[in-house]
Design an enzyme around this catalytic site. Sequence first.
Site, PDB file in Angstrom:
ATOM      1  N   ASP A 180       0.823  -1.214   0.000  1.00  5.04           N
ATOM      2  CA  ASP A 180       0.000   0.000   0.000  1.00  5.04           C
ATOM      3  C   ASP A 180       0.857   1.265   0.000  1.00  5.04           C
ATOM      4  O   ASP A 180       0.393   2.342   0.321  1.00  5.04           O
ATOM      5  CB  ASP A 180      -0.929  -0.007   1.225  1.00  5.04           C
ATOM      6  CG  ASP A 180      -0.148  -0.005   2.537  1.00  5.04           C
ATOM      7  OD1 ASP A 180       1.106  -0.046   2.480  1.00  5.04           O
ATOM      8  OD2 ASP A 180      -0.767   0.043   3.599  1.00  5.04           O
ATOM      9  N   HIS A 191       8.074  -3.021  -3.941  1.00  4.59           N
ATOM     10  CA  HIS A 191       7.492  -3.637  -2.747  1.00  4.59           C
ATOM     11  C   HIS A 191       8.532  -4.311  -1.833  1.00  4.59           C
ATOM     12  O   HIS A 191       9.496  -4.897  -2.310  1.00  4.59           O
ATOM     13  CB  HIS A 191       6.440  -4.675  -3.149  1.00  4.59           C
ATOM     14  CG  HIS A 191       5.757  -5.264  -1.956  1.00  4.59           C
ATOM     15  ND1 HIS A 191       4.966  -4.518  -1.114  1.00  4.59           N
ATOM     16  CD2 HIS A 191       5.777  -6.516  -1.439  1.00  4.59           C
ATOM     17  CE1 HIS A 191       4.526  -5.288  -0.137  1.00  4.59           C
ATOM     18  NE2 HIS A 191       5.002  -6.499  -0.302  1.00  4.59           N
ATOM     19  N   CYS A 207       4.744  -0.156   2.745  1.00  9.03           N
ATOM     20  CA  CYS A 207       5.278  -1.473   3.088  1.00  9.03           C
ATOM     21  C   CYS A 207       6.668  -1.395   3.700  1.00  9.03           C
ATOM     22  O   CYS A 207       6.954  -2.110   4.649  1.00  9.03           O
ATOM     23  CB  CYS A 207       5.250  -2.405   1.884  1.00  9.03           C
ATOM     24  SG  CYS A 207       6.044  -1.715   0.435  1.00  9.03           S
TER      25      CYS A 207
END
Lengths: 155, 268
Positions: free
Chosen positions: B81, B262, B84
């Site tokens: 989101d 990510h 992370c």
Amino acid sequence: MTSAMSPSERRLQKELMSLIKDPPPGVSVDAEQAEQNLLQWTIHMEGATGTLYEGESFQLQFKFSNKYPFDSPEVTFVGSNIPVHPHVYSNGHICLSILTDDWSPALSVQAVCLSIVSMLSSCREKQQPPDNAFYVKTCNKNPKKTKWWYHDDSV
Amino acid sequence: MGDVGQSTANTSNKEMTSNQDELILAQQRQIEKEISESIPLVGELEPVTSLSSEYSGDDIYLAKVNDLAAKYSSMRRTRPDGNCFFRAFTYATLERLLGNKEEFNSFYKLAENSKNVLVELGFQQFTLEDFYDTYMDVLKRLADIDNVDDARRELHTVFNEQGYSDYMVVYLRLLTSAQLQKEKDFYSCFIEGERTVADFCHQEVEPMYKDSDHIHIMAACSALNTGVRVLYMDRGTGNIVTQHDLPEGCTPTVHLLYRPSHYDILYV
């Protein structure tokens, strides 16, 4: 009143008290109205001395969601006098990055007010945004539903 | 505050109605909703080899998963989101410290003093307090649990409650911003373009959901006095995952897996 407060209400209550007690120059909040409904405030703002807006007064409406301060407040100019400014549309919508992309939960109503005062004060020529007519005709009532393009000009 | 970016509405393409904006934003919100419903903020431990199922038929990635599995046994996924890195880093740091009372206590002291540092740097005290109080509250709750396994379970619960978890993320974002601003001469070389370190912090560090880069990680490590090893897994050539320690030459205590935009947590 205090026991059932959500985190966003607690935060708003704290901000309201601080704004009543220690408002930035030229800024005042309608305390009675805000106390009745913590999710919608009206704030009065005076044009700063020595700027193009000296002697004018404006009204800002702040609407908060129950996700405040993670969600930014929805802020618009309302009332009979909308400032004529390159980043303020005639329907009261304001193009200011901290109201959308650059909002942070560490900002506050007070920080937004200071930012708007500063935006008005640095204006050199009163004029509407170039795309005012088109934008006002087609936009959503909520300015947060507009995808704004921010470019760092110093107006 | 005068240096905040200002602008005009995105109406340059007059053929498109502004309703286009609404559609785009509505779609973004739908995607965010689907992500939040399917992936927990911080997941349970799972074997590193579980990554293979995401890359069936992709030889480059499968070779890298094998290499990673030779170095690490398990991992925790975090919700993608934009927060992370901050969530993974705080979680992994605390999880480790729970096994070492002495280190936990010095971390606690550092945290206790951090509010004053932020106030001195010009952060507004009463907005700051919300996040500081929650951060300290969580640390206290963890400190009060004697059994390490119980404390780790509590950590996991707290980090999956959005109300607490996001407050922890905000506070680490603020600590990171403070670190950048305290050492602005050093960090300014890592910022491209005309932006000052303060502008960069207001636009890329303090707002939620903004992705983290090297510069965020360096400052966060420095703020929490913790070294991190990042394992990079991407489509680059070779069969091995490259690794990078931050700050350089440190003994890393937190290990993170990076896949384009990510971060997840890794365990040796």
